[in-house]
Design a protein around this motif. Sequence first.
Motif, PDB file in Angstrom:
ATOM      1  N   SER A 105      14.660   7.961  -0.526  1.00 47.89           N
ATOM      2  CA  SER A 105      13.705   7.868   0.564  1.00 47.89           C
ATOM      3  C   SER A 105      12.898   6.581   0.413  1.00 47.89           C
ATOM      4  CB  SER A 105      12.779   9.083   0.529  1.00 47.89           C
ATOM      5  OG  SER A 105      11.815   8.981   1.527  1.00 47.89           O
ATOM      6  N   ILE A 106      12.820   5.829   1.499  1.00 48.85           N
ATOM      7  CA  ILE A 106      12.124   4.548   1.486  1.00 48.85           C
ATOM      8  C   ILE A 106      11.032   4.573   2.555  1.00 48.85           C
ATOM      9  CG2 ILE A 106      12.363   2.069   1.856  1.00 48.85           C
ATOM     10  CD1 ILE A 106      15.267   2.340   0.921  1.00 48.85           C
ATOM     11  N   ALA A 107       9.892   3.992   2.240  1.00 48.93           N
ATOM     12  CA  ALA A 107       8.787   3.885   3.188  1.00 48.93           C
ATOM     13  C   ALA A 107       8.055   2.583   2.917  1.00 48.93           C
ATOM     14  CB  ALA A 107       7.840   5.073   3.042  1.00 48.93           C
ATOM     15  N   TYR A 108       7.108   2.286   3.764  1.00 48.90           N
ATOM     16  CA  TYR A 108       6.277   1.108   3.539  1.00 48.90           C
ATOM     17  C   TYR A 108       4.849   1.397   3.910  1.00 48.90           C
ATOM     18  CZ  TYR A 108       6.332   0.024   8.566  1.00 48.90           C
ATOM     19  OH  TYR A 108       6.183   0.066   9.929  1.00 48.90           O
ATOM     20  N   VAL A 109       3.967   0.560   3.419  1.00 51.64           N
ATOM     21  CA  VAL A 109       2.555   0.621   3.783  1.00 51.64           C
ATOM     22  C   VAL A 109       2.116  -0.788   4.159  1.00 51.64           C
ATOM     23  CG1 VAL A 109       2.014   2.590   2.302  1.00 51.64           C
ATOM     24  CG2 VAL A 109       1.721   0.274   1.413  1.00 51.64           C
ATOM     25  N   ASP A 110       1.033  -0.855   4.887  1.00 50.98           N
ATOM     26  CA  ASP A 110       0.421  -2.139   5.219  1.00 50.98           C
ATOM     27  C   ASP A 110      -0.892  -2.194   4.442  1.00 50.98           C
ATOM     28  OD1 ASP A 110      -0.902  -4.315   6.303  1.00 50.98           O
ATOM     29  OD2 ASP A 110      -0.311  -3.868   8.375  1.00 50.98           O
ATOM     30  N   SER A 111      -0.874  -2.861   3.303  1.00 45.90           N
ATOM     31  CA  SER A 111      -2.051  -2.880   2.430  1.00 45.90           C
ATOM     32  C   SER A 111      -3.255  -3.519   3.112  1.00 45.90           C
ATOM     33  CB  SER A 111      -1.743  -3.594   1.115  1.00 45.90           C
ATOM     34  OG  SER A 111      -1.362  -4.925   1.359  1.00 45.90           O
ATOM     35  N   GLU A 112      -3.019  -4.495   3.967  1.00 42.79           N
ATOM     36  CA  GLU A 112      -4.136  -5.123   4.674  1.00 42.79           C
ATOM     37  C   GLU A 112      -4.821  -4.115   5.598  1.00 42.79           C
ATOM     38  OE1 GLU A 112      -2.807  -8.716   6.629  1.00 42.79           O
ATOM     39  OE2 GLU A 112      -1.889  -9.453   4.786  1.00 42.79           O
ATOM     40  N   LEU A 113      -4.034  -3.322   6.298  1.00 45.62           N
ATOM     41  CA  LEU A 113      -4.575  -2.291   7.178  1.00 45.62           C
ATOM     42  C   LEU A 113      -5.350  -1.250   6.367  1.00 45.62           C
ATOM     43  CD1 LEU A 113      -4.768  -0.862   9.956  1.00 45.62           C
ATOM     44  CD2 LEU A 113      -2.625   0.280   9.360  1.00 45.62           C
TER      45      LEU A 113
END
Length: 178
Positions: free
Chosen positions: A23-31
């Motif tokens: 399972s792969i996901a991402y985050v937007d650290s700036e947000l």
Amino acid sequence: MKKIIFIIALFLTASFSAVKAQSIAYVDSELILKHIPEYVTAQKQLDDLSTTWQQEVDKQYATIETLYKAYQNDQVLLNDDMRKRREDEIVNKEKEVKEFQRQKFGFEGELYKERTRLIQPIQDRVTTAIKEVANAQGIDLIMDKGTEATFLFANPKLDKSNDIITKLGYKPNPSLAN
């Protein structure tokens, strides 16, 4: 060029097929960071500190410029000893300003240390929240979107930024989304 892109696409397809079970996901650290009031406050403090120090640097350079112009105007009237002293004074002032800049803005200077003191605990909380969300949702890999340059395409369904914001105890604000 098309052949290289085709080979890369083929390689990526084969790679993703091999890890399909993951399972792969991402985050937007700036947000995420925009949602943390302590981060916004810390960033403002750092910006204010940087501005104050930069104004001091600019002021010192203006003083050096004034000394240099006065030296140029008086140069023909000065004897060798006086000329040398004035030149040394200007050079020493330039060295002082450069040292001040290094101490404040240089690698591991005061701004770097202050940034570490203020921002590192917040980044540690975000990292912990990311790990907890990944473990709770069975995610094997979370990448940071951060800037669009690292992603050619990112499916919004894989974005876990709001989960991290919620995990940190904040309410996602759609107006802060990129």
